[in-house]
Design an enzyme around this catalytic site. Structure first.
Site, PDB file in Angstrom:
ATOM      1  N   ASP A  14      -0.124   5.051   1.071  1.00 38.75           N
ATOM      2  CA  ASP A  14      -0.326   5.940   2.214  1.00 38.75           C
ATOM      3  C   ASP A  14      -0.299   5.143   3.516  1.00 38.75           C
ATOM      4  O   ASP A  14      -1.094   4.212   3.704  1.00 38.75           O
ATOM      5  CB  ASP A  14      -1.667   6.662   2.102  1.00 38.75           C
TER       6      ASP A  14
ATOM      7  N   ASP B 223       0.862  -1.169   0.000  1.00 40.50           N
ATOM      8  CA  ASP B 223       0.000   0.000   0.000  1.00 40.50           C
ATOM      9  C   ASP B 223       0.908   1.231   0.000  1.00 40.50           C
ATOM     10  O   ASP B 223       2.105   1.133   0.312  1.00 40.50           O
ATOM     11  CB  ASP B 223      -0.887  -0.053   1.249  1.00 40.50           C
TER      12      ASP B 223
ATOM     13  N   ASP C 126      -1.555  -1.023   5.916  1.00 36.75           N
ATOM     14  CA  ASP C 126      -1.814  -0.494   7.259  1.00 36.75           C
ATOM     15  C   ASP C 126      -3.299  -0.338   7.544  1.00 36.75           C
ATOM     16  O   ASP C 126      -3.681   0.399   8.458  1.00 36.75           O
ATOM     17  CB  ASP C 126      -1.118   0.864   7.438  1.00 36.75           C
TER      18      ASP C 126
END
Length: 232
Positions: free
Chosen positions: A18, A16, A174
């Site tokens: 961000d 991922d 996250d």
């Protein structure tokens, strides 16, 4: 930290963006607080905005204005936030500590890496090279496929572009939807505790690994690669 070498080393590690590779929250928060200031409102505390960063406009506008998709006024705020953020995406954004070494280590180990994000391509395409991620083997944005995460389509597209079986890829994120997408795509999943992680405890996500730092992931990958060479 020592890990049980029970899984095969991956051929590719997908990330991922961000909250996983890059700490983009400062610029995301600055855009929404600029909007509040323009309206004569006090800035929303950064501590409240940061955990929502992985949710993009939905998270930022929700935290700063208390509005959700479908609410009156939300769409206008979303459009304005996109425009403001696009004008200043890499002012304070940096890679998380240890990410550069992690990516170098992945390449040194004979693996490749790529990016799979829900961030639209209008932001991803200019941002990735600005923050030192131009070497990615593939970049899949939120609008690259008809479905965004937690649907597995973006991850499956990344594996296709890398010419790999999804089972030979790991996905690191996250957010719960990252783990859901990775699992649905048949990949080993890694929850990164160094990211934003939102309001749901990553312990409950069901990831194959929950790691505290990028260096922990690099150590794990090296141990698995060493074990694979020893068994060959």
């Amino acid at each position: 930290m020592t890990f049980p070498s029970v899984l095969p080393a991956p051929r590719a590690v997908l990330f991922d963006l961000d909250g996983t590779l890059a700490d983009t929250a400062p610029d995301l928060a600055a855009a929404v607080n600029w909007m509040r200031t323009e309206r004569g409102l006090e800035p929303t505390p950064y501590a409240l905005l940061r955990p929502t960063a992985s949710a993009g406009a939905r998270g930022m506008i929700g935290a700063a204005f208390g509005l959700a998709p479908g609410d009156e006024g939300y769409e206008d705020l979303r459009v304005q936030w996109f425009e403001r953020y696009q004008s200043a995406m890499a002012v304070h954004t940096t890679l998380f500590d240890g990410i550069a070494d992690l990516l170098d280590g992945i390449v040194d180990a004979g693996m490749t890496w790529g990016i799979v994000t829900n961030k639209p391509a209008r932001f991803t395409d200019p941002l990735v090279p600005q923050i030192g991620l131009a070497r990615a083997g593939c970049v899949i944005s939120g609008d690259t496929t008809p479905h965004a995460k937690p649907h597995p389509a973006p991850l499956l597209e990344a594996a296709r572009r890398l010419e790999l079986d999804p089972a030979h890829c790991w996905y690191v994120g996250d957010d719960l939807r990252d783990i859901e997408a990775g699992r649905a795509a048949g990949m080993i999943t890694v929850a990164c505790a160094w990211g934003y992680c939102g309001s749901i405890d990553p312990v409950t996500w069901g990831a194959d690994y929950l790691l505290e730092t990028p260096r922990d992931l690099l150590q794990l990958l090296r141990e698995l690669a060493d074990a694979a060479r020893a068994a060959a």
